[in-house]
Design a protein around this motif. Sequence first.
Motif, PDB file in Angstrom:
ATOM      1  N   VAL A  67      11.789  -5.362  16.443  1.00  0.00           N
ATOM      2  CA  VAL A  67      12.639  -4.192  16.177  1.00  0.00           C
ATOM      3  C   VAL A  67      11.891  -2.862  16.261  1.00  0.00           C
ATOM      4  CG1 VAL A  67      14.375  -5.420  14.812  1.00  0.00           C
ATOM      5  CG2 VAL A  67      12.317  -4.536  13.676  1.00  0.00           C
ATOM      6  N   GLY A  68      10.597  -2.888  16.599  1.00  0.00           N
ATOM      7  CA  GLY A  68       9.847  -1.645  16.759  1.00  0.00           C
ATOM      8  C   GLY A  68       9.284  -1.135  15.450  1.00  0.00           C
ATOM      9  N   GLY A  69       8.720   0.073  15.508  1.00  0.00           N
ATOM     10  CA  GLY A  69       8.148   0.718  14.332  1.00  0.00           C
ATOM     11  C   GLY A  69       6.647   0.867  14.424  1.00  0.00           C
ATOM     12  N   LYS A  70       6.123   1.955  13.851  1.00  0.00           N
ATOM     13  CA  LYS A  70       4.688   2.210  13.785  1.00  0.00           C
ATOM     14  C   LYS A  70       4.142   1.670  12.469  1.00  0.00           C
ATOM     15  CE  LYS A  70       4.869   6.681  14.232  1.00  0.00           C
ATOM     16  NZ  LYS A  70       4.420   8.087  14.379  1.00  0.00           N
ATOM     17  N   THR A  71       2.991   1.001  12.515  1.00  0.00           N
ATOM     18  CA  THR A  71       2.375   0.482  11.306  1.00  0.00           C
ATOM     19  C   THR A  71       1.543   1.568  10.642  1.00  0.00           C
ATOM     20  OG1 THR A  71       0.491  -0.361  12.570  1.00  0.00           O
ATOM     21  CG2 THR A  71       2.318  -1.879  12.158  1.00  0.00           C
ATOM     22  N   GLY A  72       1.704   1.724   9.332  1.00  0.00           N
ATOM     23  CA  GLY A  72       0.960   2.733   8.586  1.00  0.00           C
ATOM     24  C   GLY A  72       0.398   2.175   7.294  1.00  0.00           C
ATOM     25  N   ILE A  73      -0.773   2.681   6.908  1.00  0.00           N
ATOM     26  CA  ILE A  73      -1.444   2.293   5.671  1.00  0.00           C
ATOM     27  C   ILE A  73      -2.323   3.457   5.259  1.00  0.00           C
ATOM     28  CG2 ILE A  73      -3.536   1.282   6.705  1.00  0.00           C
ATOM     29  CD1 ILE A  73      -3.169  -1.085   4.705  1.00  0.00           C
ATOM     30  N   GLY A  74      -2.822   3.455   4.040  1.00  0.00           N
ATOM     31  CA  GLY A  74      -3.674   4.534   3.570  1.00  0.00           C
ATOM     32  C   GLY A  74      -5.025   4.554   4.281  1.00  0.00           C
ATOM     33  N   ALA A  75      -5.568   5.748   4.462  1.00  0.00           N
ATOM     34  CA  ALA A  75      -6.858   5.896   5.134  1.00  0.00           C
ATOM     35  C   ALA A  75      -7.979   5.213   4.380  1.00  0.00           C
ATOM     36  CB  ALA A  75      -7.177   7.381   5.314  1.00  0.00           C
ATOM     37  N   GLY A  76      -7.792   4.932   3.087  1.00  0.00           N
ATOM     38  CA  GLY A  76      -8.789   4.210   2.317  1.00  0.00           C
ATOM     39  C   GLY A  76      -9.017   2.791   2.785  1.00  0.00           C
ATOM     40  N   ILE A  77      -8.200   2.300   3.715  1.00  0.00           N
ATOM     41  CA  ILE A  77      -8.399   0.959   4.250  1.00  0.00           C
ATOM     42  C   ILE A  77      -9.786   0.818   4.864  1.00  0.00           C
ATOM     43  CG2 ILE A  77      -7.443   1.481   6.539  1.00  0.00           C
ATOM     44  CD1 ILE A  77      -6.888  -1.740   4.511  1.00  0.00           C
ATOM     45  N   ARG A  78     -10.365   1.923   5.309  1.00  0.00           N
ATOM     46  CA  ARG A  78     -11.710   1.851   5.892  1.00  0.00           C
ATOM     47  C   ARG A  78     -12.708   1.294   4.892  1.00  0.00           C
ATOM     48  NH1 ARG A  78     -10.155   7.269   7.239  1.00  0.00           N
ATOM     49  NH2 ARG A  78      -9.607   7.553   9.445  1.00  0.00           N
ATOM     50  N   SER A  79     -12.628   1.719   3.633  1.00  0.00           N
ATOM     51  CA  SER A  79     -13.587   1.248   2.636  1.00  0.00           C
ATOM     52  C   SER A  79     -13.349  -0.226   2.303  1.00  0.00           C
ATOM     53  CB  SER A  79     -13.522   2.103   1.371  1.00  0.00           C
ATOM     54  OG  SER A  79     -12.269   1.969   0.732  1.00  0.00           O
ATOM     55  N   VAL A  80     -12.089  -0.682   2.353  1.00  0.00           N
ATOM     56  CA  VAL A  80     -11.806  -2.097   2.121  1.00  0.00           C
ATOM     57  C   VAL A  80     -12.392  -2.930   3.257  1.00  0.00           C
ATOM     58  CG1 VAL A  80     -10.011  -3.821   1.747  1.00  0.00           C
ATOM     59  CG2 VAL A  80      -9.716  -1.501   0.847  1.00  0.00           C
ATOM     60  N   GLN A  81     -12.256  -2.452   4.483  1.00  0.00           N
ATOM     61  CA  GLN A  81     -12.833  -3.167   5.616  1.00  0.00           C
ATOM     62  C   GLN A  81     -14.357  -3.240   5.498  1.00  0.00           C
ATOM     63  OE1 GLN A  81     -10.831  -0.798   8.604  1.00  0.00           O
ATOM     64  NE2 GLN A  81      -9.623  -2.553   9.245  1.00  0.00           N
TER      65      GLN A  81
END
Length: 282
Positions: free
Chosen positions: A86-100
């Motif tokens: 159905v489409g759509g852009k995936t978004g998450i907080g920029a803090g995901i970098r520190s979790v990675q």
Amino acid sequence: MQAQIQAFFDDATATITYVVFAGPGTPCAIIDPVLDFDPRSGRTATASADRVIDFVRANALSVAWLLETHAHADHLSAAPYLAAQVGGKTGIGAGIRSVQRAFSPLFADPGETTRFDHLFEPDETFAIGALQARALHVPGHTPADMAYAVGDAVFVGDTLFMPDVGTARCDFPGGSAALMYRSVRRILALPAATRLFMCHDYPPDGRAPAWQSTVAGQRAHNIHVHDGVSEADFVAMRSARDATLAMPTLILPAIQVNLRAGQLPPPEENGVRYLKIPLNAF
């Protein structure tokens, strides 16, 4: 304009997925979608996501956003499947970098931030069609947790649970009970009638699953952070409680997938995809 909200409760993971929209035929956001996963067989399925798709299509909605409140440890994200359907852009907080970065020593490929279409900065505003939204950085459970405010509704992720359940654990890498307390107080400083929507519910015996409360209700009745609980008291309670909790059943599969924006690992030479289980790492 007040957002219309449709909730979908997943019994297997106690997760609530939301569709947020202005009305039939309008753009929408899907928040925290669930990919079904059986850890005993390693099989994935899409029954939970298909319920959301059926609702989107029945109401002629166009999907603008697939939003994650954080990198979940208790379920796999269905965002790539929904995007394909159905489409759509995936978004998450920029803090995901520190979790990675925190998980990179455990997994050879913990995922790339570029797998997400958009990383939200704290207090960034965005649109869901005619609805105006804001991404609130609410660290504590993880460094990357975001709450999404849409009009008088806030989707709080794992920052708050229903008042009779309290708050989420803070002992994952980068978690902080002190930051959790401050994030909760920021949410509870919003107007008393603000609607709060939970990401999970673990109801006490005798209560059916629920997922909507208000700022006023949380301030009066939340068993962990009602008005009058100090930061020091909360940190002491949360730290002691977290020390007794087992790791979530799906944390290792879920983190590997969710740090990749829900994308499964690529097939190996035999054509089979594998999730890795690091031994003696926790």
